[in-house]
Design a protein around this motif. Structure first.
Motif, short mmCIF file in Angstrom:
data_model
loop_
_atom_site.label_atom_id
_atom_site.label_comp_id
_atom_site.label_asym_id
_atom_site.label_seq_id
_atom_site.Cartn_x
_atom_site.Cartn_y
_atom_site.Cartn_z
N ASP A 1 0.62 -1.51 0.10
CA ASP A 1 0.11 -0.20 0.12
C ASP A 1 1.15 1.21 0.12
N GLU B 1 -8.31 -4.56 -6.63
CA GLU B 1 -7.69 -4.88 -6.33
C GLU B 1 -5.95 -4.88 -6.60
N LYS C 1 -3.79 -1.92 -8.09
CA LYS C 1 -2.47 -2.13 -6.41
C LYS C 1 -1.30 -2.87 -6.75
N ARG D 1 -7.92 -2.88 5.88
CA ARG D 1 -7.24 -3.82 4.70
C ARG D 1 -8.42 -3.19 4.32
N VAL E 1 -9.37 -0.29 1.97
CA VAL E 1 -8.36 -0.12 0.88
C VAL E 1 -9.48 -0.93 0.14
#
Length: 457
Positions: A33, A212, A216, A393, A396
């Motif tokens: 992250d 995700e 990311k 978490r 996110v």
């Protein structure tokens, strides 16, 4: 010692083991992250203040336009392959490409569907043996067919594009690949699973994970210089790079004995220093819709477990033996993350087991049983810390899923985390059993559907 004390000790030990493991994994995720957020802030303050944002629809034409060879391996795909090919031909129009579709002699439904395609850009390739073998084996025969066509007809493909028989391609994808393979030998687009109204929880958890990971994780891999694993769809490999890899593998670029040939192909190309690019690019100015590969994912628990077991077996178990721990620090970090699935499943089992034991003890205490529930200071600290990291978490994931699918799916992603955990536990169990048995790799596909209505691009 009473039974209640024994149960309490077991619950505490399980919880301590799970909490310690979850903390390590949470810190690992937090590091990803941080890299992502730092990279995003740096690009916002340096890159985008000096250069305008790029859009696929307005991107400069390639310096050397070339033909794209699209590989579509098919086994038992008679229900979808025709619709997929027609949609692809319509969306890509007059671009310069050929669709190579591999099928087996003992698959009459797929052969019949291909027989109805009369477009010269569709080139069916029947394998010389019965199926199923592996997807990589099918791809190797498509590669041989491409090489034969190039030699016979006197042309050379610019790149090889990979897709599955249920994929809904983006209209701008082929033109984008034509431009970007001049900058990198490997180009991977995001994968955005299509939402299934009949399977909000099982199929929906794929939406959460890909939102995700392809929003990311892949961005971070590229930022730290780690190899980009291919998703097997929505990716292009420059023709000369694929030739170099084939020369290292006896003329076959795809690992025919591997369950996750796409993942391994990306890492193998990275090992021979072929440049890779993960591309998240909007289609047009004013639109947030990305150029991406879309498709439906498994809708039942059994199908999801079988698919995830193949991924875990190929990446976390066989990948350890096949690919080792080569590369720099960033590469080894990402390979560690790729292979943590079995340990994560063990931690989940321990954590859920401790929670169930504590729940039983709490119920017994409420009913008047002489149950003593004690939590050590260390465990209490770990539980509080993990709770805070879990909240981060989930936040996110909520952000990435919301960005890809809207706030409704973003909120659903929070309880769907439990569904994903259950599927992961069952998949690891299946993958380990398959790995220990030593059975030869075989194409263990799931039933596919092609979208009846095409989503807006």
């Amino acid at each position: 010692m009473s039974l209640s004390f024994v149960v309490a000790d077991i619950a505490s030990e399980l919880a301590l083991f799970a909490a310690a493991g979850f903390l390590l994994f949470a810190l690992d995720d937090l590091a990803v992250d941080i890299v992502y957020l730092v990279r995003r802030a740096w690009r916002a303050t340096t890159v985008y203040t000096r250069y305008p944002r790029a859009f696929a629809g307005t991107l400069a034409r390639p310096a050397r336009p070339g033909r794209m060879a699209v590989f579509i391996p098919a086994w038992d795909e008679g229900a979808v392959i025709g619709a997929m090919l027609r949609a692809t031909l319509e969306r890509w129009g007059a671009a310069d490409y050929l669709l190579y579709v591999g099928f087996y002699p003992n698959d009459p439904a797929t052969a019949a569907a291909l027989g109805k395609m009369h477009d010269p850009r569709v080139r069916p390739v029947q394998l010389p043996h019965a199926g199923p073998t592996t997807k990589a084996d099918c791809l190797n025969h498509l590669y041989a067919a491409l090489a034969a066509d190039e030699a016979r007809e006197g042309w050379s493909a610019k790149a090889v594009v990979l897709h599955d028989s249920e994929d809904l391609v983006h209209p701008l994808e082929i033109a984008l690949f034509d431009t970007l393979v001049e900058r990198a030998a490997l180009v991977q687009l995001p994968v955005l699973p299509l939402q299934s109204r009949g399977s909000r929880w099982v199929s929906g958890h794929y939406c959460d994970e890909f939102a995700e990971s392809h929003g990311k994780e892949m961005v971070v891999r590229e930022a730290i210089g780690a190899s980009i694993p291919l998703a097997g769809v929505g990716c292009a490999i420059e023709r000369k790079a694929l030739t170099r890899l084939a020369e290292r593998r006896g003329g076959q670029p795809f690992a025919a004995d591997c369950l996750t040939e796409d993942y391994e192909l990306g890492l193998r190309l990275g090992e021979i220093n072929e440049g890779a690019m993960f591309v998240r690019i909007p289609a047009h100015p004013g639109s947030r819709a990305l150029v991406a590969s879309r498709g439906h994912f498994p809708e039942t628990l059994d199908a999801a477990v079988r698919q995830k077991a193949r991924w875990i077996g190929g990446i976390a178990l066989a990948g350890w033996d096949r690919l080792g721990w080569r590369g720099g620090l960033g590469e080894r970090w990402m390979r560690m993350r790729d292979r943590r699935g079995p340990l994560a499943a063990l931690l989940l089992v321990a954590g859920y087991g401790a929670a169930l034991l504590w729940l039983q003890m709490a119920l017994a205490h409420a009913l008047g049983a002489p149950v003593v529930m004690q939590v050590s200071p260390l465990l209490a600290f770990l539980l509080k810390l993990n709770l805070a990291l879990l909240a981060w978490r989930l936040f996110v994931r909520l952000c990435f899923v919301t960005a890809a699918y809207g706030i409704g799916e973003g909120l659903r992603s929070l309880p769907r985390t439990v569904v994903g955990n259950v599927i992961a536990i069952l998949a690891v169990r299946r993958a380990i059993a398959h790995h220990v048995s030593g059975r030869a790799a075989q194409w263990e596909k799931t039933a596919h559907i092609f979208p009846a209505a095409e989503p807006a691009q």
